[in-house]
Design a protein around this motif. Structure first.
Motif, PDB file in Angstrom:
ATOM      1  N   LYS A 167       0.698  -1.072  -0.075  1.00 34.76           N
ATOM      2  CA  LYS A 167      -0.048   0.015  -0.003  1.00 34.76           C
ATOM      3  C   LYS A 167       0.799   1.169   0.096  1.00 34.76           C
ATOM      4  N   ASN A 168       0.221   2.219  -0.497  1.00 32.18           N
ATOM      5  CA  ASN A 168       0.712   3.708  -0.183  1.00 32.18           C
ATOM      6  C   ASN A 168       0.540   4.029   1.339  1.00 32.18           C
ATOM      7  N   HIS A 169       1.274   5.112   1.918  1.00 34.71           N
ATOM      8  CA  HIS A 169       0.857   5.663   3.326  1.00 34.71           C
ATOM      9  C   HIS A 169       1.007   7.256   3.096  1.00 34.71           C
ATOM     10  N   SER A 183      -4.440   2.061  -3.479  1.00 34.13           N
ATOM     11  CA  SER A 183      -3.431   2.994  -3.562  1.00 34.13           C
ATOM     12  C   SER A 183      -3.731   4.278  -3.266  1.00 34.13           C
ATOM     13  N   ARG A 226       8.145  11.274  -5.625  1.00 33.49           N
ATOM     14  CA  ARG A 226       7.269  10.115  -5.149  1.00 33.49           C
ATOM     15  C   ARG A 226       7.811   8.990  -4.807  1.00 33.49           C
ATOM     16  N   PRO A 227       7.371   8.203  -4.023  1.00 32.58           N
ATOM     17  CA  PRO A 227       6.093   8.268  -3.204  1.00 32.58           C
ATOM     18  C   PRO A 227       6.551   9.182  -1.700  1.00 32.58           C
ATOM     19  N   GLU A 285      -3.228   4.591   3.287  1.00 34.15           N
ATOM     20  CA  GLU A 285      -3.249   3.159   3.869  1.00 34.15           C
ATOM     21  C   GLU A 285      -4.651   2.858   4.275  1.00 34.15           C
ATOM     22  N   GLY A 332       4.859   7.416   2.721  1.00 33.53           N
ATOM     23  CA  GLY A 332       4.842   7.141   1.080  1.00 33.53           C
ATOM     24  C   GLY A 332       4.457   5.685   0.969  1.00 33.53           C
ATOM     25  N   VAL A 333       5.014   4.536   1.493  1.00 30.19           N
ATOM     26  CA  VAL A 333       4.793   3.346   1.410  1.00 30.19           C
ATOM     27  C   VAL A 333       4.566   2.826   2.752  1.00 30.19           C
ATOM     28  N   THR A 375       8.794  -1.949  -3.310  1.00 30.60           N
ATOM     29  CA  THR A 375       8.497  -0.435  -3.795  1.00 30.60           C
ATOM     30  C   THR A 375       8.743  -0.312  -5.499  1.00 30.60           C
ATOM     31  N   TYR A 401       8.075   2.616  -7.992  1.00 33.28           N
ATOM     32  CA  TYR A 401       8.904   3.777  -7.522  1.00 33.28           C
ATOM     33  C   TYR A 401      10.252   3.309  -7.419  1.00 33.28           C
ATOM     34  N   ASP A 453       0.747   4.638  -9.183  1.00 38.46           N
ATOM     35  CA  ASP A 453       0.579   5.955  -9.576  1.00 38.46           C
ATOM     36  C   ASP A 453      -0.317   6.172 -10.965  1.00 38.46           C
TER      37      ASP A 453
END
Length: 372
Positions: free
Chosen positions: A189-191, A285, A331-332, A288, A195-196, A317, A322, A371
């Motif tokens: 997941k993103n955060h 995405s 990013r991220p 979180e 970021g992740v 990642t 990324y 993204d």
């Protein structure tokens, strides 16, 4: 140079260059399009690609930190939690079977249940899990809420080797010490803050809110926590309960994008991750959990595993599209420092993809741009 200046320089060095002694370890990637497939076979193959699970867990106690972030009552688009932001229960059941087959004598699933000091079984039931079926699936399975003392009589203090970025040590539930093997079972997941969120960030939840929560007592833990860690960890507006060690330097940056990545790196240095596993079959995405605006459903259709959390997260990642060595502002990691680089600065593992052997499916074939 003062100690404070030295700490600032060494913290920055962890972001400016790779730690030359940071170890590497292989990472396995598998394509998996559904939670209804033969997950046991897929997991077994992945661990075989990493040299076999039995050599790590046979006759051992294995503690698995799940990712059940946020209240079970918060659903994204009415979907089951496991296909959005929680570790999926079918993967948890499969992992228990694989660990049992590999000879683990005790399999303990843990999570610091959001705003709760109650039994993890109840939290699982609220999340739509069949907790009784999990506990009876194979011999030796148990669960524990690590948000407070849980089933223990005292907290265990884990010192950060070489000194921490934010705290010199962290007081955790006994389960993190009363184990031979520790697994971080995360979600891809993103955060919003980091970021992740992968196997490293998943360990942010190792910290008990009884000590590090907003409603922790001044001197002692609050064994009935009802809040998160925003004031203590994210913002540094107050210290943890004084039963725990306080910050190294309370004058440092109070921004969550500075503090949280460093706390995560500290926690993973203090309580090392022996097995990193990331569920990327279905996820979200943009953040979180459903409390983040702009969240989207995604189906990367991948599983990622390794025996080093930094190498595993570096590959994950990259699978997300990324650069695992990206600096703040890219990013991220737009508004935060890169947790992976900070963990590398602690000497946990390398973020250099050229030094990481990927087994199973290559990154290029598993690529799913978050993204896009």
């Amino acid at each position: 140079m003062t100690r404070r200046e030295w700490l600032a320089c060494t913290a920055a060095a962890g972001l400016l260059k790779a730690a030359p002694a940071a170890p590497t370890a292989p990472v396995s990637i598998a394509k998996c399009s559904s939670y209804d497939g033969d997950l046991v076979s897929t997991l077994s193959t992945m661990f075989d690609q990493l040299g076999g699970l039995g050599r790590i867990v046979r006759n051992k106690t294995v503690t698995i930190k799940l990712n059940l972030t946020g209240s079970p009552g918060l659903r994204f688009q009415g979907k089951a939690l496991g296909v959005t932001h929680y570790t999926h229960p079918k993967l948890v059941f499969a992992m228990a079977r694989v660990l049992n087959t590999a000879g683990a004598k005790r399999i303990r699933f843990v999570e610091s249940a959001w705003a709760s000091g109650g039994p993890l079984e109840e939290y699982m039931l609220d999340s739509g899990w069949n907790a009784r079926a999990l506990l009876s699936l194979v011999p030796g399975v148990e669960v524990e809420n690590t948000n407070n003392l849980g089933k223990g009589k005292k907290y265990s203090r884990f010192k950060v080797p070489g000194g921490g970025y934010i705290y010199p040590a962290y007081d955790l539930n006994h389960a993190f010490e009363d184990t031979d093997v520790f697994m971080s079972m995360a979600k891809l997941k993103n955060h919003e803050t980091c970021g992740v969120t992968l196997s490293l960030k998943n360990c942010f939840g190792n910290s008990p809110a009884s000590i590090y929560g907003d409603d922790a007592k001044v001197d002692e833990p609050n064994e009935s926590p009802t809040s998160g860690r925003g004031a203590v960890f994210h913002a540094g507006k107050r210290g943890p309960a004084k039963s725990a060690l306080q910050e190294i330097d309370p004058t440092t940056n109070r921004h969550a994008g500075y503090r949280v990545p460093r706390i995560v790196a500290d926690l993973c240095a203090a309580r090392p991750v022996d097995i990193a596993f990331i569920d990327g079959i279905e996820s979200v995405s943009g953040g979180e959990g459903p409390w983040i605006k702009g969240l989207k459903l995604v189906q990367p259709g991948v599983l990622i595993a390794g025996t080093n959390p930094v190498t595993t997260d570096a590959v994950a990642t990259a699978v997300m599209g990324y650069d695992p060595q990206a600096q703040k502002g890219t990013r991220p990691f737009v508004t935060c420092d890169n947790t992976l680089l900070l963990a590398e600065g602690h000497g946990i593992g390398t973020t250099d993809l050229k030094r990481i052997e990927v087994r199973g499916v290559p990154i290029a074939q598993a690529l799913y741009r978050f993204d896009a």
